[in-house]
Design a protein around this motif. Structure first.
Motif, short mmCIF file in Angstrom:
data_model
loop_
_atom_site.label_atom_id
_atom_site.label_comp_id
_atom_site.label_asym_id
_atom_site.label_seq_id
_atom_site.Cartn_x
_atom_site.Cartn_y
_atom_site.Cartn_z
N VAL A 135 -16.27 7.62 13.23
CA VAL A 135 -16.86 7.64 12.01
C VAL A 135 -15.85 8.12 10.90
O VAL A 135 -15.98 8.71 9.75
CB VAL A 135 -17.89 8.37 11.89
N GLU A 136 -14.62 7.37 11.02
CA GLU A 136 -13.49 7.49 9.88
C GLU A 136 -13.05 6.18 9.65
O GLU A 136 -13.18 5.05 10.01
CB GLU A 136 -12.21 8.29 10.63
N THR A 137 -12.74 6.00 8.06
CA THR A 137 -12.31 4.80 7.47
C THR A 137 -11.00 5.00 6.92
O THR A 137 -10.35 4.01 6.52
CB THR A 137 -13.46 4.52 6.55
N GLU A 138 -10.52 6.03 6.84
CA GLU A 138 -8.97 6.30 6.53
C GLU A 138 -7.97 6.46 7.55
O GLU A 138 -8.31 7.34 8.30
CB GLU A 138 -8.77 7.32 5.22
N ILE A 139 -6.91 5.56 7.67
CA ILE A 139 -6.01 5.58 8.73
C ILE A 139 -4.78 5.37 8.07
O ILE A 139 -4.29 4.70 7.33
CB ILE A 139 -6.33 4.52 9.71
N LYS A 140 -3.93 6.50 8.71
CA LYS A 140 -2.38 6.50 8.48
C LYS A 140 -1.70 6.10 9.49
O LYS A 140 -1.71 6.65 10.51
CB LYS A 140 -1.97 7.73 7.60
N ILE A 141 -0.52 5.22 9.17
CA ILE A 141 0.46 4.99 10.31
C ILE A 141 2.03 4.94 9.59
O ILE A 141 1.98 4.93 8.51
CB ILE A 141 0.20 3.54 10.92
N GLN A 142 2.90 5.44 10.65
CA GLN A 142 4.21 5.06 10.45
C GLN A 142 4.58 3.61 11.16
O GLN A 142 4.81 3.58 12.29
CB GLN A 142 5.04 6.13 10.89
N ALA A 143 4.84 2.75 10.06
CA ALA A 143 5.14 1.38 10.72
C ALA A 143 6.63 1.01 10.33
O ALA A 143 7.12 1.28 9.61
CB ALA A 143 4.28 0.35 9.85
N GLN A 144 7.09 0.25 11.41
CA GLN A 144 8.50 -0.26 11.23
C GLN A 144 8.22 -1.33 10.32
O GLN A 144 7.25 -1.86 10.04
CB GLN A 144 8.83 -0.92 12.76
N ASP A 145 9.45 -1.27 9.29
CA ASP A 145 9.44 -2.11 8.14
C ASP A 145 9.10 -3.45 8.31
O ASP A 145 8.26 -4.15 7.64
CB ASP A 145 10.62 -1.61 7.17
N HIS A 146 9.82 -3.95 9.20
CA HIS A 146 9.72 -5.38 9.46
C HIS A 146 8.19 -5.67 9.98
O HIS A 146 7.69 -6.91 10.11
CB HIS A 146 10.61 -5.96 10.56
N GLU A 155 -5.41 -7.87 18.98
CA GLU A 155 -6.43 -7.54 19.67
C GLU A 155 -6.60 -5.96 19.92
O GLU A 155 -7.54 -5.05 19.76
CB GLU A 155 -6.63 -8.09 20.93
N LEU A 156 -5.48 -5.39 20.07
CA LEU A 156 -5.19 -3.96 20.26
C LEU A 156 -5.43 -3.06 19.12
O LEU A 156 -6.26 -2.20 19.08
CB LEU A 156 -3.72 -3.70 20.71
N LEU A 157 -4.90 -3.44 17.83
CA LEU A 157 -5.12 -3.03 16.48
C LEU A 157 -6.62 -3.05 16.19
O LEU A 157 -7.21 -2.15 15.69
CB LEU A 157 -4.17 -3.41 15.48
N SER A 158 -7.09 -4.27 16.45
CA SER A 158 -8.67 -4.24 16.01
C SER A 158 -9.49 -3.53 16.88
O SER A 158 -10.42 -2.74 16.37
CB SER A 158 -9.04 -5.78 16.42
N LYS A 159 -9.17 -3.23 18.07
CA LYS A 159 -9.92 -2.28 19.08
C LYS A 159 -9.80 -0.83 18.46
O LYS A 159 -10.91 0.02 18.47
CB LYS A 159 -9.51 -2.42 20.52
N ALA A 160 -8.45 -0.55 18.25
CA ALA A 160 -8.19 0.74 17.69
C ALA A 160 -8.98 1.12 16.37
O ALA A 160 -9.49 2.05 16.19
CB ALA A 160 -6.81 1.10 17.32
N GLN A 194 5.30 -4.68 8.26
CA GLN A 194 4.37 -4.51 7.21
C GLN A 194 3.57 -5.60 7.05
O GLN A 194 2.20 -5.30 6.94
CB GLN A 194 5.28 -4.41 5.74
N GLY A 195 3.87 -6.82 7.30
CA GLY A 195 3.01 -8.10 7.25
C GLY A 195 2.01 -7.85 8.13
O GLY A 195 0.77 -8.10 8.00
N PHE A 196 2.26 -7.57 9.22
CA PHE A 196 1.36 -7.66 10.58
C PHE A 196 0.25 -6.42 10.13
O PHE A 196 -0.83 -6.71 10.35
CB PHE A 196 2.05 -7.20 11.55
N TYR A 197 0.60 -5.25 9.83
CA TYR A 197 -0.41 -4.30 9.81
C TYR A 197 -1.18 -4.65 8.30
O TYR A 197 -2.32 -4.16 8.22
CB TYR A 197 0.57 -3.08 9.55
N GLY A 198 -0.26 -5.03 7.40
CA GLY A 198 -0.97 -5.51 6.25
C GLY A 198 -2.24 -6.41 6.30
O GLY A 198 -3.25 -6.10 5.70
#
Length: 150
Positions: free
Chosen positions: A105-116, A91-96, A118-122
């Motif tokens: 009004v932006e569509t490109e988003i960059k993050i530094q994700a903890q490696d484990h 829910e948090l990521l969806s809202k963000a 990757q599936g969640f952010y993917g």
């Protein structure tokens, strides 16, 4: 769920204190990772959070373009331990992402994700854009949602 998004100057002292307390509890204490949590970026960020009776349940900050990266970024993503595995991170990521797409009004988003994670952010469309590297002793990977219109 009651979600709020505020710029730094809209945060009360107690809200800011509670947010920083939870970030330190998770990133420094829980993950046993001593690093400078306060990085002089908060003052220029949007702060998205859910709270009940002053208790921060979930939080992230949204960094405008060119503050840290050329793209908008999401960082300091946390869900307090008692509220994990209940869909709050989704829910948090969806809202963000919704805020970034609709308000900034932006569509490109960059993050530094903890490696484990990757599936969640993917699952939100983030793709890895770097090899895995150590950030404060924790394996991370850069990930981005690339503008689908280009």
């Amino acid at each position: 769920m009651n979600w709020q998004i505020k710029v730094f100057d809209e945060l009360t002292k107690i809200k800011l204190y509670n947010i920083i307390k939870e970030r330190i509890n998770i990133f420094v204490v829980e993950q046993n990772c001593p690093y400078p949590e306060l990085d002089n970026l908060d003052q220029q960020c949007y702060h998205l959070f859910s709270e009940t009776n002053g208790e921060i349940k979930a939080y992230c900050r949204i960094l405008p373009k060119r503050l840290k990266y050329d793209e908008v970024s999401i960082g300091r993503v946390i869900v307090k331990e008692p509220y994990r595995r209940k869909g709050l991170a989704t829910e948090l990521l969806s809202k963000a992402i919704e805020f970034i797409n609709n308000e900034l009004v932006e569509t490109e988003i960059k993050i530094q994700a903890q490696d484990h994670l990757q599936g969640f952010y993917g699952s939100f469309g983030f793709q890895p854009t770097s090899n895995v590297y150590l950030e404060d002793g924790i394996p991370h990977v850069d990930m981005e949602i690339i503008d689908k219109q280009n």
